[in-house]
Design a protein around this motif. Sequence first.
Motif, short mmCIF file in Angstrom:
data_model
loop_
_atom_site.label_atom_id
_atom_site.label_comp_id
_atom_site.label_asym_id
_atom_site.label_seq_id
_atom_site.Cartn_x
_atom_site.Cartn_y
_atom_site.Cartn_z
N TYR A 129 -15.45 -2.80 0.69
CA TYR A 129 -14.12 -2.70 1.28
C TYR A 129 -13.51 -4.06 1.60
CZ TYR A 129 -10.36 -0.67 4.05
OH TYR A 129 -9.14 -0.31 4.53
N LYS B 181 -2.07 12.13 5.98
CA LYS B 181 -3.23 11.24 6.11
C LYS B 181 -3.30 10.79 7.57
CE LYS B 181 -3.98 7.78 3.17
NZ LYS B 181 -3.51 6.52 2.53
N THR C 247 1.91 9.68 6.76
CA THR C 247 0.85 9.00 7.51
C THR C 247 0.95 9.39 8.98
OG1 THR C 247 0.90 7.14 5.99
CG2 THR C 247 -0.11 6.75 8.14
N MET D 289 -4.89 8.51 10.17
CA MET D 289 -5.69 7.28 10.12
C MET D 289 -5.80 6.62 11.48
SD MET D 289 -3.31 4.37 8.28
CE MET D 289 -4.28 3.02 8.98
N TRP D 290 -6.81 5.81 11.62
CA TRP D 290 -7.03 5.07 12.86
C TRP D 290 -6.70 3.61 12.60
CZ3 TRP D 290 -11.58 6.73 16.42
CH2 TRP D 290 -11.70 8.12 16.43
N THR D 291 -6.33 2.90 13.67
CA THR D 291 -6.24 1.45 13.58
C THR D 291 -7.56 0.88 14.10
OG1 THR D 291 -5.36 1.31 15.80
CG2 THR D 291 -3.75 1.48 14.00
N ARG D 292 -7.72 -0.43 14.00
CA ARG D 292 -8.95 -1.03 14.55
C ARG D 292 -9.04 -0.80 16.06
NH1 ARG D 292 -13.22 -1.16 12.38
NH2 ARG D 292 -12.18 -2.02 10.57
N GLU D 293 -7.88 -0.85 16.72
CA GLU D 293 -7.88 -0.61 18.16
C GLU D 293 -8.35 0.83 18.44
OE1 GLU D 293 -5.44 -2.05 16.46
OE2 GLU D 293 -5.19 -4.03 17.37
N PHE E 219 -6.62 -2.76 4.58
CA PHE E 219 -6.35 -2.88 6.00
C PHE E 219 -7.68 -2.87 6.76
CE2 PHE E 219 -6.04 -0.38 10.01
CZ PHE E 219 -5.27 -1.25 10.75
N LEU F 120 -9.00 5.73 2.58
CA LEU F 120 -7.72 5.23 3.08
C LEU F 120 -6.72 4.99 1.94
CD1 LEU F 120 -6.66 4.60 5.93
CD2 LEU F 120 -7.15 2.20 5.51
N PHE G 52 2.43 3.78 7.16
CA PHE G 52 1.83 3.27 8.39
C PHE G 52 2.83 2.60 9.31
CE2 PHE G 52 0.13 -0.35 10.74
CZ PHE G 52 -0.86 0.25 11.48
N MET H 207 -15.67 -1.60 8.16
CA MET H 207 -14.43 -2.31 7.79
C MET H 207 -13.30 -1.34 7.44
SD MET H 207 -14.62 -5.45 8.35
CE MET H 207 -13.11 -5.93 7.58
N GLU H 208 -13.64 -0.22 6.83
CA GLU H 208 -12.59 0.78 6.60
C GLU H 208 -12.51 1.66 7.83
OE1 GLU H 208 -11.35 4.58 3.76
OE2 GLU H 208 -13.44 4.00 3.94
N VAL H 209 -11.35 1.68 8.46
CA VAL H 209 -11.18 2.50 9.66
C VAL H 209 -11.29 3.98 9.27
CG1 VAL H 209 -9.80 0.87 10.98
CG2 VAL H 209 -8.67 2.39 9.32
N ALA I 27 -17.77 -0.07 14.00
CA ALA I 27 -16.73 -0.91 13.39
C ALA I 27 -16.88 -1.11 11.89
CB ALA I 27 -16.66 -2.28 14.10
N ARG J 278 0.81 -1.22 0.00
CA ARG J 278 0.00 0.00 0.00
C ARG J 278 0.85 1.27 0.00
NH1 ARG J 278 -5.27 -0.05 1.01
NH2 ARG J 278 -5.04 2.01 1.97
N ASP J 279 1.84 1.31 0.89
CA ASP J 279 2.58 2.57 1.06
C ASP J 279 3.78 2.70 0.13
OD1 ASP J 279 0.87 3.47 3.00
OD2 ASP J 279 2.12 2.86 4.69
#
Lengths: 153, 745
Positions: free
Chosen positions: A99, B449, B246, B451-455, A36, B237, B295, B366-368, B364, A26-27
């Motif tokens: 997605y 950019k 990032t 961005m968030w993680t799932r956590e 992701f 994303l 990331f 799927m795309e954070v 939640a 991706r990056d």
Amino acid sequence: MIEFQLNGRAVALAVDPSTPLLWALRDHLAMTGTKFGCGEALCGACTVHLDGAAIRSCVTPLSAVAGKKVQTIEAMQDDMIGRAVQKAWIEHDVVQCGYCQSGQIMSAVSLLKAHPHPSEADIVGAMSGNLCRCGTYQRIKAAIQAAAAELAA
Amino acid sequence: MRYEALMQRLAHHALPGEDEPNNGGAALSRREFLKLSAGSAFALGLFTLPQVAHAAGGGQALKPNEMPDAFIAVRTDGGVVIQVNRLEFGQGVYTALPMLLAEEFDADWAHVEPQLAPAGNAYKDPYMGMQMTGGSMSVKNSWLQYRDLGARARAMFVAAAARRWGVSPASCRTQDSQVLGPDGQRAPYGELAAAAMQEAVPDQVALKVPADFTLIGKPTRRLDSPAKVSGREQYGLDVHLPGMKTVLLAKPPVFGARLGRWDAAAARRVVGVADVFPVQLDRGASGLAVVAEGFWPAQQGRRALQVEWDTSGVEKVDSARQLAHYRELAGTPGLVARADDVSALGQAAHRLHAEYEFPYLAHAPMEVLNCTLHYSGERCEIWVGTQFQTMDQLAVAKVLGLKPEQVVIHTQMAGGGFGRRAVPTSDYMVEAAWVAKGWRQAGHVEPIKVMWTREDDLHGGYYRSAYLHRVDIGFNGSGRILGWKHTVVGQSIVAGTSMAPFLMKGGIDHLVVEGIVDTPYRLPMHLEVHQPEVNVPVLWWRSVGNTHTAYVMETLVDELAQQSGIDTVAYRKQLMQGRHPRHAAALDLAVSQSGYGRRTLPKNHAWGVAVHEAFGSVVAYVVEAALENGQPRLLRATAGVHCNLAVNPLTVRAQIEGAALMALSTTLPGNAITLKDGVVQQDNFDTYAIARMNVMPEIDVHIVPSADPPMGMGEPGLPPLAPAYANAIARLTGRRLRRLPFDLS
Ligand code: FES
Ligand code: FES
């Protein structure tokens, strides 16, 4: 420098070997078809094929990919099974947000490569690692069955 | 036929074997459209300047969102590009809205190319006065607007052709992107586009009657499938700008806590980390921004931070304590939301007391969450998949000290949202703007950019609120309800936000009581509400208040039917007293299609029924559940849907399937956000469970035919599924499940 084959062409990356394949794609390679979703091998959004087997690229360090063959969603249109699966996906109007679908398709193609005539249990077994928050599972199952039938014809 | 063209054709529902479109116009990528739309190939349409008045005058009485210019562009090759003023995040507006417009424009569907509109005046919802996606309103509120737009554009093309041929416009017809003259003349829209631009925009246009629809109401495949099955679709994303960095945020573990002592030396040593700096965060919190080349270094940098958090003065919520507190509150007088006479309750022969518990839920998607910004000091360009462009534009402008028009929002495809991208505080975008400000103050110029993680997502708040319901019902032997006392305890969603004036009455948030206060069942109800303030941010979550109110109402009604010895479908109708024909039609359809009452189920299987109206659409489920090794399993769900006219029946079905699955998730062990000492205990999909294919039921959707103006379908499929399932489990086990997620241990 880590070298591997990506969708049939040689690539070499000079990045930290602990970098997960997902982020290398991706990056560093601008290949954003692989998604992701969790980063912990829990959702399947990042599924790619490594030497033909479906793996979670978010937990696969680049070091483990050296010298191997990687295939991503971007290569599926050049793959007979990949094409059949994509076509079935469109015909069954599977996607919603879409997605998760790169990962779903990569898992489905991998399943059909190993089991050209998957049973329902085979499909559920192979696909239950791929989350879809939009809830497209019913259509995914039907599309896999249709792709299998078309490939057998 | 080229592969891409084939895919496009499939998506456009074309018959196999048809010829390739003439120059592959439909096979162009989105990026190519954009390039084209900037060039001279476009003869009609001024996308980038939606506020500009039409060149040839006319339309003086029209608002910007009624002018075709901002919505339609016809390329000389016949491509019809349509701006979609809503976020596409799975619900299908990218296909449905163009269907509305193309129907009246008589566009050739095989050459329709949607685009997501940027933030702009013309793209505001015609009824809401802001650009937004939510409340299952997209099709409902676009129904007349998009058709009017198509009809206006059609009139302009007809006028241009009639002028060319020296005939009266009334003698011309349109079909498949062509004007047909009275003497066999024929002009494709692509040829007429430049001339049509010179015609006046008509104020008044006649619309087709439903019997004349050729597109609306036909099952139509999604136009975004080809890009989404090939990895080509660009989501927020996926945005990549030259030099872009990032950013991950180190946020406090407790909502609203602040950065204490910190040391970023180790983080800065991570190769690829460009900078670390303190940043203001949502709800008065503060933290650190880690900016990196991608990331992975950002993640490693964030992990290497040494941070102490100052949690003084902020409430540390504990789920167990909260429940005890809510129970206490339920026993005290609250705000009265409905005050029927329930004095007969005391004399009832039978009483039913019930208490229900619902946890916090994360959306939640799927795309954070993510937001890409390029801030130059005088202008901020943003790429984001948001449901709330207008409010976000204002919020970001305020942080950066800009005028709203200096904030440009490019709407991106989003990987789900379910309400999480419609935030009255614009939380994640405001935080991203603070980072952009800090980044610039530190002397950097590159785009970022955030961005968030799932956590980050599961810890990040803005959950469906936790609720407690307490109900006391008195009824007689024939199931007649003499009194229904109901108390709801849970946070208000809109209190203190800019939405409060519209959604709160007498201090009561309508979104806490919707689905109860307006129940279709005729019964004397006394409804009270407590809306405690809690240090956990909450938000609408697919179907909002109905997520919990439908569950309570529909399981209680089922229980009353069972205790009264009346069939559960018949009992509902008895309670509606013939006043809700759409509910009855949806129920009847689900009943007849499922075989309920006619088909005998195997041992250890049972039926469950529920019906609920949300956002103007009624959905009834008849489900079949089983016990497998003592655990319940949902096998089948038959839906009866009354959404008035179904614009795209394929999407209606898909939305029911998806909403049913999301509702099923809420019943699964582990589908709860809980807090201990202020800290959210779920981190990722291992501890926050979401339905997977192995628990998927068969879902069968049936739509009641109707020609009435359409209602929304993004959310109404969710509320009645869990209660229908619970009602089946009650028949199987004798246990009434009053807590979500289900626990049968
Ligand atoms: S992102 Fe790799 S499995 Fe979820
Ligand atoms: S289609 Fe949205 S997550 Fe699967």
